[in-house]
Scaffold this motif. Sequence first.
Motif, short mmCIF file in Angstrom:
data_model
loop_
_atom_site.label_atom_id
_atom_site.label_comp_id
_atom_site.label_asym_id
_atom_site.label_seq_id
_atom_site.Cartn_x
_atom_site.Cartn_y
_atom_site.Cartn_z
N PRO A 350 0.82 -1.22 0.00
CA PRO A 350 0.00 0.00 0.00
C PRO A 350 0.85 1.27 0.00
O PRO A 350 0.50 2.26 -0.65
N LEU A 351 1.97 1.21 0.70
CA LEU A 351 2.84 2.39 0.77
C LEU A 351 3.26 2.87 -0.61
O LEU A 351 3.55 4.04 -0.82
N LEU A 352 3.34 1.93 -1.53
CA LEU A 352 3.92 2.26 -2.83
C LEU A 352 2.87 2.48 -3.91
O LEU A 352 3.20 2.82 -5.04
N LEU A 353 1.60 2.29 -3.54
CA LEU A 353 0.58 2.35 -4.58
C LEU A 353 0.13 3.77 -4.92
O LEU A 353 -0.47 3.99 -5.96
N ALA A 354 0.44 4.71 -4.04
CA ALA A 354 -0.05 6.07 -4.24
C ALA A 354 0.30 6.60 -5.62
O ALA A 354 -0.56 7.11 -6.35
N ASP A 355 1.53 6.40 -6.04
CA ASP A 355 1.97 6.87 -7.36
C ASP A 355 1.19 6.18 -8.46
O ASP A 355 0.73 6.80 -9.42
N ALA A 356 1.03 4.86 -8.30
CA ALA A 356 0.44 4.07 -9.38
C ALA A 356 -1.03 4.43 -9.60
O ALA A 356 -1.48 4.56 -10.73
N VAL A 357 -1.79 4.61 -8.53
CA VAL A 357 -3.23 4.85 -8.73
C VAL A 357 -3.55 6.34 -8.78
O VAL A 357 -4.67 6.72 -9.16
N GLY A 358 -2.58 7.16 -8.43
CA GLY A 358 -2.67 8.62 -8.63
C GLY A 358 -3.93 9.24 -8.07
O GLY A 358 -4.26 9.06 -6.89
N ASP A 359 -4.69 9.93 -8.92
CA ASP A 359 -5.86 10.74 -8.52
C ASP A 359 -6.96 9.92 -7.87
O ASP A 359 -7.83 10.48 -7.21
N GLU A 360 -6.98 8.65 -8.12
CA GLU A 360 -8.10 7.84 -7.64
C GLU A 360 -8.03 7.58 -6.14
O GLU A 360 -9.00 7.16 -5.53
N LEU A 361 -6.85 7.81 -5.59
CA LEU A 361 -6.66 7.58 -4.16
C LEU A 361 -7.54 8.55 -3.38
O LEU A 361 -7.53 9.74 -3.66
N GLY A 362 -8.30 8.02 -2.46
CA GLY A 362 -9.16 8.89 -1.65
C GLY A 362 -10.56 9.04 -2.20
O GLY A 362 -11.49 9.39 -1.48
N LYS A 363 -10.78 8.76 -3.50
CA LYS A 363 -12.12 8.85 -4.08
C LYS A 363 -12.99 7.75 -3.49
O LYS A 363 -12.53 6.61 -3.36
N ASP A 364 -14.22 8.05 -3.20
CA ASP A 364 -15.18 7.07 -2.61
C ASP A 364 -14.57 6.39 -1.38
O ASP A 364 -14.84 5.20 -1.13
N GLY A 365 -13.72 7.09 -0.67
CA GLY A 365 -13.14 6.52 0.55
C GLY A 365 -12.14 5.40 0.29
O GLY A 365 -11.80 4.65 1.21
N LYS A 366 -11.69 5.27 -0.95
CA LYS A 366 -10.77 4.17 -1.26
C LYS A 366 -9.33 4.61 -0.97
O LYS A 366 -8.77 5.44 -1.68
N ASP A 367 -8.79 4.05 0.08
CA ASP A 367 -7.41 4.40 0.41
C ASP A 367 -6.44 3.39 -0.21
O ASP A 367 -6.86 2.44 -0.89
N ALA A 368 -5.15 3.59 0.04
CA ALA A 368 -4.14 2.73 -0.59
C ALA A 368 -4.32 1.28 -0.17
O ALA A 368 -4.13 0.35 -0.97
N ALA A 369 -4.72 1.07 1.10
CA ALA A 369 -4.90 -0.31 1.57
C ALA A 369 -6.03 -0.99 0.79
O ALA A 369 -5.96 -2.18 0.48
N HIS A 370 -7.05 -0.20 0.44
CA HIS A 370 -8.15 -0.78 -0.34
C HIS A 370 -7.63 -1.25 -1.71
O HIS A 370 -7.91 -2.36 -2.14
N PHE A 371 -6.86 -0.37 -2.36
CA PHE A 371 -6.33 -0.77 -3.67
C PHE A 371 -5.42 -1.99 -3.55
O PHE A 371 -5.53 -2.94 -4.31
N ALA A 372 -4.53 -1.95 -2.55
CA ALA A 372 -3.60 -3.07 -2.38
C ALA A 372 -4.37 -4.37 -2.13
O ALA A 372 -3.94 -5.44 -2.56
N GLY A 373 -5.50 -4.26 -1.47
CA GLY A 373 -6.28 -5.45 -1.12
C GLY A 373 -7.14 -5.95 -2.27
O GLY A 373 -7.84 -6.97 -2.12
N HIS A 374 -7.16 -5.25 -3.40
CA HIS A 374 -7.98 -5.69 -4.54
C HIS A 374 -7.16 -5.96 -5.79
O HIS A 374 -7.60 -6.69 -6.68
#
Length: 512
Positions: A350-374
């Motif tokens: 999750p620490l490293l996903l911020a760059d990869a998912v860019g603007d989508e981070l934080g939208k609809d409450g989706k944090d980096a851990a959410h992305f990493a978990g999917h």
Amino acid sequence: MTNFDIIIIGTGAGGGTLACKLAPSGKRILILERGDFLPRERENWDPLAVAQGRYRTTEMWRDAGGKEFSPYQHYWVGGNTKMYGGALLRLRESDFGATQHFDGISPAWPLKYSDFAPWYDEAERLYAVHGTRGVDPTEPPAATGYPYPALPFEPRMREVSDAIRRQGYHPSPIPLAIRLPQDLNGRQNDRLHIELYDGYPDPTGAKGDSHVVGIQGALQYPNVTLLRNRKALKINTDASGKRAVSVTVAHEGQEETYRADTIVVSCGAINSAALLLRSANEKHPAGLANSSGLVGRNLMIHNNGVVLAYSAKPNPSAFQKAILIPDFYHGAGDSPFPLGAIQNMGKADPLLLADAVGDELGKDGKDAAHFAGHIIDYFITAEDLPMPENRVTVDANGHIQLHYTQNNLEAYRRLREKLIRIMDDVAENEGVGGTTKYYGFKLGIGGVSHQNGTCRFGADPKTSVLDINCKAHDLDNLYVADTSFFPSSGAVNPALTAMANALRVGELLAAL
Ligand SMILES: Cc1cc2nc3c(=O)[nH]c(=O)nc-3n(C[C@H](O)[C@H](O)[C@H](O)COP(=O)(O)OP(=O)(O)OC[C@H]3O[C@@H](n4cnc5c(N)ncnc54)[C@H](O)[C@@H]3O)c2cc1C
């Protein structure tokens, strides 16, 4: 001064494996390595520390325009295999012949797959490869099964693999070098902790890298000496220029020189070429072993990229280096030319996903851990073709410059599209709704982890640097044993071929 029988410079897939093969011969072997032992420490598994380059070289290289970049290079005992993912695949049979690609012909090798097959067998045994034969239809013939069965897929990866199979493809377990649960010496290792495997050092020694397998194996023998923190500066020849006689290294600000009857360069494709170029002398004005002018040329690095497939269904997998999709290796129904290989990679933290998912981070409450978990993480590899203009040079100060223009990008583009269609289909049939999205990037010039091809081997001294035994055409006793010898890159990870070839060269050198 001690005269060794053989000096090996470098301890990666090529040098480490060669040392292990030669050690029982009784020859006096000196291994010179510019790096040290990689420290076993908490940061080995700290994603941020690793991503910030704790184990990467601080050396800067230059591109063709003179712009500096930080190469993805690791100088340790074990070389780049300390960080590698341990996916040990054989080249396919067709890789040894001439093959038409979108951007031209991938040239034939001077030896065939059948010449390498026994060495691949031996390399798979040495590195304790876990896999399953007979699933991947592109896999070349092998005399035996893998030394160990494939690790079972975790539930989510099993589900995805089944879904891909239902589409008519052949998802196969990635063959992996893992010294678990029992290594070749019968030792049990009960600390199964291999989530952070791909791109991380492994303090447990469970990953079969060239340090724990090759160098530690070699150092069991009293006739083998390893000297660390010795960067080879120059290989010196006798007055005739026909024999390499010694290696000058930098050590703690001083120069030291070591002599041997035979010298093997295993510094990795880019550094091996650079060392030969820096070793120019009166008899070899364009660089050692370079009468062909080909040292450093035909550099290949693969068209590699990361594709992060996000869908609504969670992916809680811990060890995700699971699935290989080989079906597009030779092409596809809508593609007459080879596309390449798709495989999972380790999970992005999750620490490293911020760059990869860019603007989508934080939208609809989706944090980096959410992305990493999917997300399911994929690494895709399409072949790049050898071009003489793609080359390693060194400037007057010995600094490395890479001249590299990407080619065969159509294969990469189509391969990525294939993966997207496959994963769209997987998501659609899971019926959990939500959108499938794809993130990621293509590796650029700094992404040299799959470098190869700078000293190609061949029968003709005018069109190759090395002969078919990987001896320099121009010298009687100088060899190169790492990924430099590849005449073409194929589209599978290169380490097993470097290891197999090192075993082949080792057998020849042991008999000298
Ligand atoms: C993160 C990562 C993941 C990877 N994953 C895979 C994978 O899953 N499967 C796969 O097949 N491949 C993988 N690779 C690539 C693989 O690691 C390389 O193909 C392989 O290590 C190449 O072996 P080599 O012997 O040619 O060079 P290296 O392993 O780079 O070894 C070269 C050695 O020479 C030393 N050296 C360099 N210059 C000098 C000098 N002047 N003097 C003395 N010593 C010197 C270096 O320190 C190093 O020890 C990965 C690489 C990375 C970085």
